[in-house]
Design a protein around this motif. Sequence first.
Motif, mmCIF file in Angstrom:
data_model
loop_
_atom_site.group_PDB
_atom_site.id
_atom_site.type_symbol
_atom_site.label_atom_id
_atom_site.label_comp_id
_atom_site.label_asym_id
_atom_site.label_seq_id
_atom_site.Cartn_x
_atom_site.Cartn_y
_atom_site.Cartn_z
ATOM 1 N N VAL A 68 0.986 -1.349 -0.156
ATOM 2 C CA VAL A 68 -0.083 -0.476 0.209
ATOM 3 C C VAL A 68 0.405 1.072 -0.242
ATOM 4 C CG1 VAL A 68 -2.003 -1.051 0.769
ATOM 5 C CG2 VAL A 68 -0.678 -0.228 2.479
ATOM 6 N N GLU A 86 -15.058 4.832 1.319
ATOM 7 C CA GLU A 86 -14.765 3.820 0.395
ATOM 8 C C GLU A 86 -14.551 4.630 -0.809
ATOM 9 O OE1 GLU A 86 -18.017 0.919 -0.591
ATOM 10 O OE2 GLU A 86 -19.286 2.613 0.119
ATOM 11 N N ALA A 146 -9.970 4.359 5.573
ATOM 12 C CA ALA A 146 -10.632 4.064 4.096
ATOM 13 C C ALA A 146 -10.976 2.787 4.384
ATOM 14 C CB ALA A 146 -9.403 3.953 3.687
ATOM 15 N N ASP A 147 -11.905 2.259 3.970
ATOM 16 C CA ASP A 147 -12.330 1.426 3.504
ATOM 17 C C ASP A 147 -12.249 1.064 2.398
ATOM 18 O OD1 ASP A 147 -14.217 -0.666 2.920
ATOM 19 O OD2 ASP A 147 -16.207 -0.285 3.785
ATOM 20 N N GLU A 148 -10.402 0.076 1.725
ATOM 21 C CA GLU A 148 -10.304 -0.202 0.699
ATOM 22 C C GLU A 148 -10.735 -1.726 0.233
ATOM 23 O OE1 GLU A 148 -7.217 0.829 -1.160
ATOM 24 O OE2 GLU A 148 -7.333 3.226 -0.066
ATOM 25 N N THR A 169 -12.024 -1.618 -3.014
ATOM 26 C CA THR A 169 -11.332 -0.594 -4.213
ATOM 27 C C THR A 169 -10.130 -0.765 -3.772
ATOM 28 O OG1 THR A 169 -10.866 1.043 -3.024
ATOM 29 C CG2 THR A 169 -13.381 0.613 -4.882
ATOM 30 N N GLY A 170 -8.996 -1.661 -3.119
ATOM 31 C CA GLY A 170 -7.601 -1.476 -3.057
ATOM 32 C C GLY A 170 -7.097 -2.502 -3.435
ATOM 33 N N ASN A 189 -3.495 0.824 -4.442
ATOM 34 C CA ASN A 189 -4.496 1.449 -2.887
ATOM 35 C C ASN A 189 -4.640 2.599 -3.554
ATOM 36 O OD1 ASN A 189 -3.313 4.408 -1.948
ATOM 37 N ND2 ASN A 189 -1.628 2.891 -1.707
ATOM 38 N N ALA A 190 -6.017 2.334 -3.275
ATOM 39 C CA ALA A 190 -7.635 3.006 -3.832
ATOM 40 C C ALA A 190 -7.148 4.925 -3.795
ATOM 41 C CB ALA A 190 -9.132 3.105 -4.076
ATOM 42 N N CYS A 191 -6.712 4.741 -2.654
ATOM 43 C CA CYS A 191 -6.465 6.561 -2.825
ATOM 44 C C CYS A 191 -5.008 6.944 -2.732
ATOM 45 C CB CYS A 191 -5.705 6.679 -0.689
ATOM 46 S SG CYS A 191 -7.290 6.050 0.163
ATOM 47 N N SER A 203 -6.580 2.088 7.281
ATOM 48 C CA SER A 203 -7.489 1.546 6.075
ATOM 49 C C SER A 203 -7.340 -0.331 6.363
ATOM 50 C CB SER A 203 -6.704 1.346 5.076
ATOM 51 O OG SER A 203 -5.380 0.691 4.260
ATOM 52 N N HIS A 242 -8.852 -3.751 4.699
ATOM 53 C CA HIS A 242 -8.229 -4.713 3.335
ATOM 54 C C HIS A 242 -9.178 -6.553 3.579
ATOM 55 C CE1 HIS A 242 -5.717 -1.668 1.613
ATOM 56 N NE2 HIS A 242 -4.764 -1.357 3.361
#
Length: 814
Positions: free
Chosen positions: A365, A521, A579-581, A584-585, A593-595, A605, A607
């Motif tokens: 990440v 998210e 962050a709820d990955e 999307t992660g 990572n999506a962020c 976060s 995962h």
Amino acid sequence: MAQYGAALYRKFQVYQVFGANTNVGKTIFSTLFSRAASRNQGERSWYLKPVSTGPLDDADVRHIGRYAPGVQTQNFYQFENPVSPHLAAQVEVPNESLLEKTASQIHTNAQNGPGFMIVETAGGPHSPGPSGTSQADLYRPLRLPILLIADSHLGGISTSISAYESLKIRGYDIDGIALFKEDVYQNADYLQQYFHESKVPLLSVEQPPPAIKPSSADQAAMSTYYSSVSESPSVTSFMSTLTDRHLQRIDRIENMAASAYSRMWWPFAQHRELSPQSLNTIDSAYGDYFQTYQKPKARKQDGTESLLRPTVDGSASWWTQGLGHGNPDLMLSAAHAAGRYGHVMFASGVHEPAMELADRLISTVNNPRLNRVFFSDNGSTAMEVGLKMALKAACERYGFSPSKDQVDILGFKNSYHGDTIGSMDMSEPSVYNEKVPWYRGKGFWFDCPSVKMRQGKWVIEKPEEQRAGLGKPSTFGSLQDIYSAERDSSADAEFYKTYITSTLERLTQKEKRKFGALVLEPVILGAGGMVLADPLFQRVLVNVIRSSSHLFSASVDSKASSASVTTDPFDWAGLPIVADEVFTGLYRLGHPNACELLHFQPDISAHAKLLTGGLLPLSITAASESVYNAFLSDSKVDALLHGHSYTAHAVGCAVANTSLQQLADIDASGKWDAFKSDWSGSTSILGQLKTAFSDIAKSKPTLLKPDGTPQIELQVWSQWSQKFVEDLSNHTQRVESVWALGSVLAISLKDGSGKGGYTSNVAHGLREALYEGVDGWNIHSRVLGNVLYLMTSQVAQEQDVRRWEKRVRTALGV
């Protein structure tokens, strides 16, 4: 991996013959089985040797033709040198070509009515095919039932058991084992006892006569041998058992849905809408495909069509599947860890797979804020753990009382973080939680502008309450432009900052509400409707919160307020950002990572899903050191008192390590370059520069600003083609909007009834059209109200995705 249907016909039995080693008699047993099927069952018999090595005069197809004259023999590739097929091949034979030929030949033979077919391999299970791929992996997409020819020589017990385990671990059904009798080693007697509990029938027959000269005498002796043995009671009984197992398998598949309907309780389903006919019976899975039972109305009734058909796993098995079903590397990692550890408790302990995974996840990440990992079992739990972490940290810093103060969260409308009570309370009231008695919804949820392609143009659609300040929707020339950091100086950014600040001031100063976290998210709000969030809004929200500690500490004393000031650039500020990955992660959107796409890094976060490549349930909540420190004291009551029996289970951790390594290898290998090129326009100088910067950005370590955000703008791309997305968006008769990012495609359909959201049924017709299928294959998909989404795996081949796109076009009439 292209689609290949597993061959299962009511009146046509087909088996693959594997040998435990070379020189164990595969072709002799294939001859015996073929003769016995023809003579004892009155069936037509076929023999296929896809790849054969050695002189043509000694070819196995000639042996079969000589001693089983009624059997039709077939061979695709004959290499003169009697060595391993990959060395014998003068040119590489692609796996796809070999599999396609084999599957097609099986289907062609089955059209001739009742019959029996042998597909014989070359060498042992791990003897390489012409491409160099182990045969056990090469033929796995077909998943034919196996007849294993055991080794009767010295050392044959070990090689036979090893071959059996190699095939079983790859998901093959072994329907029978056969070998020659001999008096010295007595392998048959041992193996008979060894496989007794597995209930796999074992056949042992006399060895063929030794070779003699002249050849005419040798052929006469072999003819006598075959005639005698193929008609023997043991062979007749063995063949009868194979037929029984074949019919029992069909019976199980045909009756599974009805049996399940009477005793199972499915998730996210109103059971009054279900029936045995609506259930999807999955026999096996490999690559991007399920092998599913093809119900009678969908196939011919004369027994010439397979009862199974390949079905695209269009939901990536509820967003978990990334490296293909039946991935041999993941399987072996699981088997090794199961053999080494099984499950060992993790409380106050550590083991190698968990230690490696902690390091690997933090490295993957690449967020310098994150330093601690907490293991749990699924995404919902990972988010509940993250919420506990964030609220505790905020309460400690701002002096809130956990037992007396109502501490809420900030989040987004249309959010979904799971179905445990704490995770539900992070989301606004919705169809998921409104009937749950304990749900309370402790938060305030911003209505986030959303990104869509409509009639060939990328637009950002603002919620009604924000439209007055911004006027008509913003339009962009490309999806990349929407994710550009240049938007930070736009009118949208100024409006968002003002709107968010005034909202937070109202909540904290006028309404006197206390908040302990921002929960979001990143990029995509998944189960709430597949909403592609405006990245600028999410980024501005994070920036405003991180610069507004005074708002969240305003209701407490000055000591707590001063405690919120920190000089550590990686310490959380304002509120912990969670962050709820889970969805999307980890490369779901083409990046670790999506962020990263939002140009900020969270303090916590979560995962899961792609973490183990879809093989096992496992999740991780990663947190910063400053969040971790909030739980340190001399009292155990201040600790993070959360866990479950299978915390950091070694098998899951080992699989996750392999999964993350494979995802990183794919990212670095250039296997996604064709997809990226389609979205970057890399033939232009600008496109080439964007691609170059993207390559720099994905190298480790990423170039970072002091606060941990990336300096390089990452490329935005999808495995779904730009032209396909544009064409769908122009189908205004049925499509309201569409978007694609990474492996995800979301199609919002128009609902003339005025109903929208999760309760709409308008997408059901498209889902059924895709599932009905044509040409022997179909697509499994899921709907969220008026939205139908599809998801590729991270190993999906470009030609396969384009084939799926064509099927979607057909179903929509585009």
